[in-house]
Design a protein around this motif. Structure first.
Motif, PDB file in Angstrom:
ATOM      1  N   GLY A 146       0.800  -1.213   0.000  1.00  0.00           N
ATOM      2  CA  GLY A 146       0.000   0.000   0.000  1.00  0.00           C
ATOM      3  C   GLY A 146       0.831   1.260   0.000  1.00  0.00           C
ATOM      4  N   HIS A 147       2.066   1.164   0.504  1.00  0.00           N
ATOM      5  CA  HIS A 147       2.966   2.316   0.469  1.00  0.00           C
ATOM      6  C   HIS A 147       3.543   2.492  -0.940  1.00  0.00           C
ATOM      7  N   ASP A 148       3.791   3.741  -1.313  1.00  0.00           N
ATOM      8  CA  ASP A 148       4.380   4.063  -2.607  1.00  0.00           C
ATOM      9  C   ASP A 148       5.877   4.322  -2.528  1.00  0.00           C
ATOM     10  N   GLY A 149       6.450   4.182  -1.345  1.00  0.00           N
ATOM     11  CA  GLY A 149       7.877   4.381  -1.156  1.00  0.00           C
ATOM     12  C   GLY A 149       8.429   3.365  -0.185  1.00  0.00           C
ATOM     13  N   ASP A 150       9.752   3.423   0.029  1.00  0.00           N
ATOM     14  CA  ASP A 150      10.389   2.536   1.000  1.00  0.00           C
ATOM     15  C   ASP A 150       9.685   2.646   2.346  1.00  0.00           C
ATOM     16  N   VAL A 151       9.457   1.511   2.990  1.00  0.00           N
ATOM     17  CA  VAL A 151       8.891   1.515   4.342  1.00  0.00           C
ATOM     18  C   VAL A 151      10.053   1.556   5.321  1.00  0.00           C
ATOM     19  N   LYS A 152      10.156   2.651   6.046  1.00  0.00           N
ATOM     20  CA  LYS A 152      11.325   2.926   6.858  1.00  0.00           C
ATOM     21  C   LYS A 152      11.230   2.343   8.264  1.00  0.00           C
ATOM     22  N   SER A 153      10.030   2.393   8.874  1.00  0.00           N
ATOM     23  CA  SER A 153       9.912   2.028  10.283  1.00  0.00           C
ATOM     24  C   SER A 153       8.544   1.407  10.551  1.00  0.00           C
ATOM     25  N   ILE A 154       8.495   0.469  11.492  1.00  0.00           N
ATOM     26  CA  ILE A 154       7.244  -0.188  11.875  1.00  0.00           C
ATOM     27  C   ILE A 154       7.230  -0.379  13.387  1.00  0.00           C
ATOM     28  N   ALA A 155       6.021  -0.475  13.953  1.00  0.00           N
ATOM     29  CA  ALA A 155       5.876  -0.700  15.396  1.00  0.00           C
ATOM     30  C   ALA A 155       4.490  -1.240  15.687  1.00  0.00           C
ATOM     31  N   PHE A 156       4.420  -2.231  16.569  1.00  0.00           N
ATOM     32  CA  PHE A 156       3.139  -2.739  17.043  1.00  0.00           C
ATOM     33  C   PHE A 156       2.641  -1.873  18.202  1.00  0.00           C
ATOM     34  N   GLY A 157       1.318  -1.828  18.360  1.00  0.00           N
ATOM     35  CA  GLY A 157       0.727  -1.079  19.461  1.00  0.00           C
ATOM     36  C   GLY A 157      -0.663  -1.613  19.759  1.00  0.00           C
ATOM     37  N   PRO A 158      -1.244  -1.229  20.894  1.00  0.00           N
ATOM     38  CA  PRO A 158      -2.597  -1.684  21.239  1.00  0.00           C
ATOM     39  C   PRO A 158      -3.645  -1.039  20.346  1.00  0.00           C
ATOM     40  N   SER A 159      -4.694  -1.778  20.022  1.00  0.00           N
ATOM     41  CA  SER A 159      -5.738  -1.265  19.132  1.00  0.00           C
ATOM     42  C   SER A 159      -6.782  -0.441  19.876  1.00  0.00           C
ATOM     43  N   HIS A 160      -6.918  -0.661  21.197  1.00  0.00           N
ATOM     44  CA  HIS A 160      -7.939   0.034  21.993  1.00  0.00           C
ATOM     45  C   HIS A 160      -9.335  -0.135  21.388  1.00  0.00           C
ATOM     46  N   ASN A 161      -9.531  -1.279  20.725  1.00  0.00           N
ATOM     47  CA  ASN A 161     -10.833  -1.590  20.115  1.00  0.00           C
ATOM     48  C   ASN A 161     -11.278  -0.552  19.086  1.00  0.00           C
ATOM     49  N   GLN A 162     -10.306   0.173  18.515  1.00  0.00           N
ATOM     50  CA  GLN A 162     -10.641   1.208  17.538  1.00  0.00           C
ATOM     51  C   GLN A 162     -10.590   0.686  16.117  1.00  0.00           C
ATOM     52  N   TRP A 163      -9.670  -0.245  15.846  1.00  0.00           N
ATOM     53  CA  TRP A 163      -9.531  -0.813  14.509  1.00  0.00           C
ATOM     54  C   TRP A 163      -9.504  -2.329  14.599  1.00  0.00           C
ATOM     55  N   GLY A 164     -10.211  -2.973  13.698  1.00  0.00           N
ATOM     56  CA  GLY A 164     -10.176  -4.421  13.627  1.00  0.00           C
ATOM     57  C   GLY A 164     -10.759  -5.088  14.851  1.00  0.00           C
ATOM     58  N   GLU A 165     -10.561  -6.400  14.916  1.00  0.00           N
ATOM     59  CA  GLU A 165     -11.048  -7.167  16.050  1.00  0.00           C
ATOM     60  C   GLU A 165      -9.922  -7.736  16.898  1.00  0.00           C
ATOM     61  N   GLY A 166      -8.684  -7.477  16.500  1.00  0.00           N
ATOM     62  CA  GLY A 166      -7.547  -7.927  17.281  1.00  0.00           C
ATOM     63  C   GLY A 166      -7.173  -6.920  18.353  1.00  0.00           C
ATOM     64  N   GLU A 167      -6.320  -7.351  19.275  1.00  0.00           N
ATOM     65  CA  GLU A 167      -5.891  -6.478  20.360  1.00  0.00           C
ATOM     66  C   GLU A 167      -4.745  -5.565  19.958  1.00  0.00           C
ATOM     67  N   GLU A 168      -4.115  -5.834  18.805  1.00  0.00           N
ATOM     68  CA  GLU A 168      -2.949  -5.064  18.390  1.00  0.00           C
ATOM     69  C   GLU A 168      -3.113  -4.537  16.975  1.00  0.00           C
ATOM     70  N   ILE A 169      -2.442  -3.437  16.715  1.00  0.00           N
ATOM     71  CA  ILE A 169      -2.328  -2.879  15.373  1.00  0.00           C
ATOM     72  C   ILE A 169      -0.854  -2.766  15.026  1.00  0.00           C
ATOM     73  N   LEU A 170      -0.583  -2.534  13.758  1.00  0.00           N
ATOM     74  CA  LEU A 170       0.776  -2.300  13.290  1.00  0.00           C
ATOM     75  C   LEU A 170       0.808  -0.951  12.587  1.00  0.00           C
ATOM     76  N   VAL A 171       1.781  -0.117  12.939  1.00  0.00           N
ATOM     77  CA  VAL A 171       1.918   1.212  12.340  1.00  0.00           C
ATOM     78  C   VAL A 171       3.187   1.225  11.502  1.00  0.00           C
ATOM     79  N   SER A 172       3.098   1.779  10.295  1.00  0.00           N
ATOM     80  CA  SER A 172       4.255   1.847   9.403  1.00  0.00           C
ATOM     81  C   SER A 172       4.467   3.267   8.909  1.00  0.00           C
ATOM     82  N   ALA A 173       5.723   3.641   8.743  1.00  0.00           N
ATOM     83  CA  ALA A 173       6.103   4.958   8.235  1.00  0.00           C
ATOM     84  C   ALA A 173       6.944   4.768   6.979  1.00  0.00           C
ATOM     85  N   SER A 174       6.641   5.590   5.942  1.00  0.00           N
ATOM     86  CA  SER A 174       7.272   5.379   4.647  1.00  0.00           C
ATOM     87  C   SER A 174       7.857   6.667   4.094  1.00  0.00           C
ATOM     88  N   TYR A 175       8.753   6.476   3.113  1.00  0.00           N
ATOM     89  CA  TYR A 175       9.312   7.610   2.390  1.00  0.00           C
ATOM     90  C   TYR A 175       8.274   8.272   1.487  1.00  0.00           C
TER      91      TYR A 175
END
Length: 309
Positions: free
Chosen positions: A256-285
């Motif tokens: 989905g990113h149009d550039g190099d993906v530079k950094s990623i990190a897992f974090g709690p979803s707080h029931n805001q996205w999806g049905e899992g307890e965790e989300i993944l955040v990515s930062a790209s060029y």
């Protein structure tokens, strides 16, 4: 309104933050961080330190260094007790901490190009599990390493000053009798899939997921069955697990990113996205940050933050 001023020195970092409110009030915050140890040698100046990772119990520190002498160094925090000075009024012993180099992973041990990222799995020897380390390289591979040593009754590897020897050719090895560096962190798995350079690694909070990202604009998510994790095998091996399955299985390849993906990190979803307890955040060029969530076993992009967000 927020204004900051930073002052640095070889052993200190000082930050002053001034926050002014709309009604004229102001808050002043002063932060000072002092270095307690310097873990480096003179002949490391030609190899930049790319990334560092502590084990979850804080006993181990891994740092990966880039070219021209790419490698990973692992230090252990060794606690020693020394008697108080006779002139002090407090009797007893004082506990000191010393970081000792216990292992070095060279590029010829598995990676063929610069090692860019390093991350300890959230398992701990305090829980009866040996440290597990993941490394990622510009060669497009992720290697999983398991800590091992000869004396199972000695949990303080590195306390012996005679263990550390420095070679004249700018390489390091660890000597314990005739043991070399590779005897301490052993490769147990190799994860492949990226087309080229891997930029970053991230474990989730339980060590059941490992994510990698890179220059090919993708993010790979692996399910892990490590010792000490939910559903984990009792011991690791190169084939990766028990008779019921592998220790590492690719769950998703996120695009989905149009550039190099530079950094990623897992974090709690707080029931805001999806049905899992965790989300993944990515930062790209591509100047965006994406939030990935899991639902019904599938990972999807739940939100994108751009320059106009």
């Amino acid at each position: 309104k927020l204004s900051t001023k930073a002052t640095t020195s070889p052993n200190n970092f000082e930050l002053e933050v001034l926050i002014k409110g709309k009604e004229g009030g102001a808050h002043h915050i002063h932060i000072m961080i002092e270095a307690i140890s310097t873990l480096a040698s003179a002949n490391l100046t030609r190899s930049p330190a790319w990334q560092a990772s502590f084990s979850i119990d804080g006993k181990y520190l891994a740092v990966c260094f880039g070219n021209p002498n790419t490698h990973v160094k692992i230090w252990q925090c060794c606690k020693t007790q020394t008697s108080n000075n006779v002139n002090t009024k407090t009797p007893g012993a004082v506990e000191d901490e010393e970081w000792k180099l216990i292992a070095t992973i060279q590029d010829d041990a598995g990676h063929t190009r610069s090692i860019r990222s390093v991350a300890f799995a959230p398992t701990s020897i305090s829980y009866g599990v040996v440290p597990i380390l993941a490394t990622a390289s510009f060669d497009g591979k992720v290697l999983i390493w398991e800590y091992c040593h000869e004396d199972e009754e000695d949990d303080d590897i590195g306390n012996n000053d005679d263990m550390i020897q420095e070679k004249d050719n700018d390489n390091y090895t660890i000597a314990n009798n005739e043991q070399s560096t590779s005897s301490y962190f052993e490769p147990i798995a190799q994860l492949e899939g990226h087309d080229n350079e891997i930029k970053d690694l991230a474990w989730n909070a339980t060590g059941s997921l490992l994510a990698s990202c890179g220059r090919d604009k993708t993010i790979w998510i692996w399910e892990c069955f490590l010792p000490g994790t939910i559903g984990g095998v009792e011991s690791s091996n190169m084939e990766g697990g028990d008779d019921d399955g592998e220790a590492f299985e690719c769950l998703a390849v996120l695009q989905g990113h149009d550039g190099d993906v530079k950094s990623i990190a897992f974090g709690p979803s707080h029931n805001q996205w999806g049905e899992g307890e965790e989300i993944l955040v990515s930062a790209s060029y591509d100047n965006t940050i994406k939030v990935w969530a899991e639902e019904a076993g599938d990972w999807y992009c739940a939100m994108t933050f751009g320059e106009d967000s």
